[in-house]
Design an enzyme around this catalytic site. Structure first.
Site, mmCIF file in Angstrom:
data_model
loop_
_atom_site.group_PDB
_atom_site.id
_atom_site.type_symbol
_atom_site.label_atom_id
_atom_site.label_comp_id
_atom_site.label_asym_id
_atom_site.label_seq_id
_atom_site.Cartn_x
_atom_site.Cartn_y
_atom_site.Cartn_z
ATOM 1 N N LYS A 15 -13.409 16.555 5.782
ATOM 2 C CA LYS A 15 -12.878 17.842 5.303
ATOM 3 C C LYS A 15 -11.867 18.434 6.275
ATOM 4 O O LYS A 15 -10.793 18.887 5.869
ATOM 5 C CB LYS A 15 -14.009 18.864 5.096
ATOM 6 C CG LYS A 15 -14.998 18.510 4.011
ATOM 7 C CD LYS A 15 -16.004 19.633 3.770
ATOM 8 C CE LYS A 15 -16.933 19.909 4.927
ATOM 9 N NZ LYS A 15 -17.880 18.807 5.222
ATOM 10 N N ARG A 91 -21.070 27.073 1.382
ATOM 11 C CA ARG A 91 -22.053 25.995 1.488
ATOM 12 C C ARG A 91 -23.321 26.320 0.709
ATOM 13 O O ARG A 91 -24.238 25.500 0.695
ATOM 14 C CB ARG A 91 -22.424 25.800 2.958
ATOM 15 C CG ARG A 91 -21.733 24.607 3.641
ATOM 16 C CD ARG A 91 -22.164 24.629 5.093
ATOM 17 N NE ARG A 91 -22.040 23.399 5.807
ATOM 18 C CZ ARG A 91 -21.019 23.094 6.603
ATOM 19 N NH1 ARG A 91 -19.987 23.891 6.699
ATOM 20 N NH2 ARG A 91 -21.024 21.968 7.296
ATOM 21 N N ARG A 130 -18.088 10.699 16.425
ATOM 22 C CA ARG A 130 -17.347 11.910 16.748
ATOM 23 C C ARG A 130 -17.826 12.554 18.054
ATOM 24 O O ARG A 130 -17.039 13.134 18.795
ATOM 25 C CB ARG A 130 -17.506 12.891 15.584
ATOM 26 C CG ARG A 130 -16.499 13.969 15.525
ATOM 27 C CD ARG A 130 -16.522 14.649 14.185
ATOM 28 N NE ARG A 130 -17.785 15.319 13.899
ATOM 29 C CZ ARG A 130 -17.995 16.074 12.823
ATOM 30 N NH1 ARG A 130 -17.046 16.225 11.940
ATOM 31 N NH2 ARG A 130 -19.153 16.665 12.629
ATOM 32 N N ARG A 132 -19.794 15.243 18.648
ATOM 33 C CA ARG A 132 -19.996 16.687 18.778
ATOM 34 C C ARG A 132 -21.466 16.945 19.110
ATOM 35 O O ARG A 132 -22.318 16.100 18.844
ATOM 36 C CB ARG A 132 -19.636 17.342 17.437
ATOM 37 C CG ARG A 132 -18.792 18.571 17.559
ATOM 38 C CD ARG A 132 -18.233 18.986 16.231
ATOM 39 N NE ARG A 132 -19.252 19.375 15.273
ATOM 40 C CZ ARG A 132 -18.987 19.610 13.993
ATOM 41 N NH1 ARG A 132 -17.764 19.484 13.545
ATOM 42 N NH2 ARG A 132 -19.942 19.966 13.186
ATOM 43 N N ARG A 143 -28.619 17.804 8.682
ATOM 44 C CA ARG A 143 -27.417 18.381 8.050
ATOM 45 C C ARG A 143 -27.146 17.738 6.694
ATOM 46 O O ARG A 143 -26.715 18.408 5.757
ATOM 47 C CB ARG A 143 -26.210 18.236 8.986
ATOM 48 C CG ARG A 143 -26.279 19.241 10.140
ATOM 49 C CD ARG A 143 -25.392 18.859 11.295
ATOM 50 N NE ARG A 143 -24.000 18.800 10.929
ATOM 51 C CZ ARG A 143 -23.099 18.024 11.520
ATOM 52 N NH1 ARG A 143 -23.456 17.225 12.493
ATOM 53 N NH2 ARG A 143 -21.858 18.040 11.125
HETATM 54 P P1 AMP Z 1 -18.973 22.062 10.250
HETATM 55 O O1 AMP Z 1 -18.005 22.141 11.371
HETATM 56 O O2 AMP Z 1 -18.383 22.491 8.934
HETATM 57 O O3 AMP Z 1 -19.656 20.711 10.153
HETATM 58 O O4 AMP Z 1 -20.139 23.130 10.557
HETATM 59 C C1 AMP Z 1 -20.962 23.000 11.700
HETATM 60 C C2 AMP Z 1 -22.211 23.854 11.537
HETATM 61 O O5 AMP Z 1 -21.846 25.234 11.423
HETATM 62 C C3 AMP Z 1 -23.047 23.570 10.295
HETATM 63 O O6 AMP Z 1 -23.934 22.471 10.465
HETATM 64 C C4 AMP Z 1 -23.789 24.897 10.128
HETATM 65 O O7 AMP Z 1 -24.847 25.012 11.055
HETATM 66 C C5 AMP Z 1 -22.715 25.916 10.526
HETATM 67 N N1 AMP Z 1 -21.930 26.332 9.349
HETATM 68 C C6 AMP Z 1 -20.622 26.028 9.072
HETATM 69 N N2 AMP Z 1 -20.229 26.562 7.900
HETATM 70 C C7 AMP Z 1 -21.308 27.212 7.408
HETATM 71 C C8 AMP Z 1 -21.567 27.946 6.209
HETATM 72 N N3 AMP Z 1 -20.616 28.099 5.264
HETATM 73 N N4 AMP Z 1 -22.795 28.493 6.049
HETATM 74 C C9 AMP Z 1 -23.752 28.358 6.984
HETATM 75 N N5 AMP Z 1 -23.596 27.655 8.110
HETATM 76 C C10 AMP Z 1 -22.395 27.082 8.333
#
Ligand code: AMP
Length: 187
Positions: A15, A91, A130, A132, A143
Site C-alpha cells: 500500500k 481499517r 522489511r 520494522r 496483524r
Molecule cells: P501500517 O503502517 O499501516 O502497517 O500501520 C502500522 C500499525 O499502526 C498498525 O498495525 C496499527 O497498530 C496502527 N494503525 C495504522 N492505521 C490504523 C488505523 N486506521 N486504525 C487503527 N490502527 C492503525
C-alpha cells in the site's frame, strides 16, 4: 469537489509503495495512518505514547483516536486543493462510517477504493524482509488476523457503494502501479 482514493489490503501488500507512486503521478496528498502514528511515536507526543502500545502488539489503535487524527489531516487546505490517497485508513467499518461523515462535511469525495490482493505467503515474506519493529513473526500473525476480522468488512462496505477495484499485487511494482492507474481511467 476534491477527489480521494483509498488503498486497502493486508499488511505487506504494498500500500505504501503504491500510494507514493500515485502521489508522484496524480499529485494527490498521501496520508498514511501508520506513518503518522510512527511520527508521533518519534516525537514522543501523548498520542504517540498511547498508539505505541497497540502498534507494538499488532493491534489497532482505538477508533476514536484514529478517526480524530485522520479528520485533522483531511481538514488541511492542501488536501482540499489536491485531493488525497488514504493508506491504512479506514481499517474498521466504524472508521469508514466516520470518514463518510467527514468527507461530506468537508466536501471531499471518495472516488475509488483500490483493493490490493496477494497471497498470504507473499505478504508475510515481504514483511519479514522489511525489518520494522512490528514485523516480528508473532506480531505479523496478529496483524494479519486483525486484518481479516476488522478490515475485510471495510471492503464489503465499499463494495455496496460500487467503489472497489481489485488489483493483483503479486507482480512487479511498476505493473501493479500501471494496473491501478488503468483501473482509475488515467492511462
Ligand atoms: P501500517 O503502517 O499501516 O502497517 O500501520 C502500522 C500499525 O499502526 C498498525 O498495525 C496499527 O497498530 C496502527 N494503525 C495504522 N492505521 C490504523 C488505523 N486506521 N486504525 C487503527 N490502527 C492503525
Amino acid at each position: 469537489m476534491s477527489r480521494g482514493l483509498i488503498l486497502v489490503g493486508p499488511p505487506g501488500v504494498g500500500k505504501g509503495t503504491q500510494a507514493e507512486l500515485l502521489n508522484e503521478r496524480l499529485g494527490l496528498v498521501h496520508l498514511s495512518s501508520g506513518e503518522i502514528f510512527r511520527a508521533e511515536i518519534d516525537s514522543q507526543s501523548d498520542l504517540g505514547r498511547l498508539a505505541q502500545r497497540y502498534i507494538d502488539e499488532g493491534r489497532l489503535v482505538p477508533n476514536g483516536i484514529t478517526i480524530e487524527m485522520m479528520a485533522k489531516r483531511l481538514r488541511t487546505g492542501e488536501v482540499r486543493r489536491s485531493g488525497f490517497i488514504l493508506d491504512g485508513f479506514p481499517r474498521t467499518v466504524r472508521q469508514a462510517e466516520a470518514l463518510d461523515t467527514d468527507t461530506d462535511d468537508l466536501q471531499l469525495e471518495i472516488t475509488a477504493v483500490v483493493s490490493l490482493v496477494a497471497d498470504e505467503d507473499v505478504v508475510v515474506a515481504r514483511l519479514s524482509e522489511r525489518g520494522r519493529a512490528d514485523d516480528d513473526p508473532e506480531t505479523i500473525k496478529r496483524r494479519i488476523q486483525v486484518y481479516h476480522e476488522e478490515t475485510r468488512p471495510v471492503l464489503d462496505y465499499y463494495e455496496k457503494q460500487g467503489l472497489v477495484r481489485h488489483i493483483d499485487s503479486d507482480q512487479p511494482i511498476e505493473d501493479v502501479h500501471a494496473d491501478i492507474v488503468r483501473s482509475l481511467g488515467h492511462d
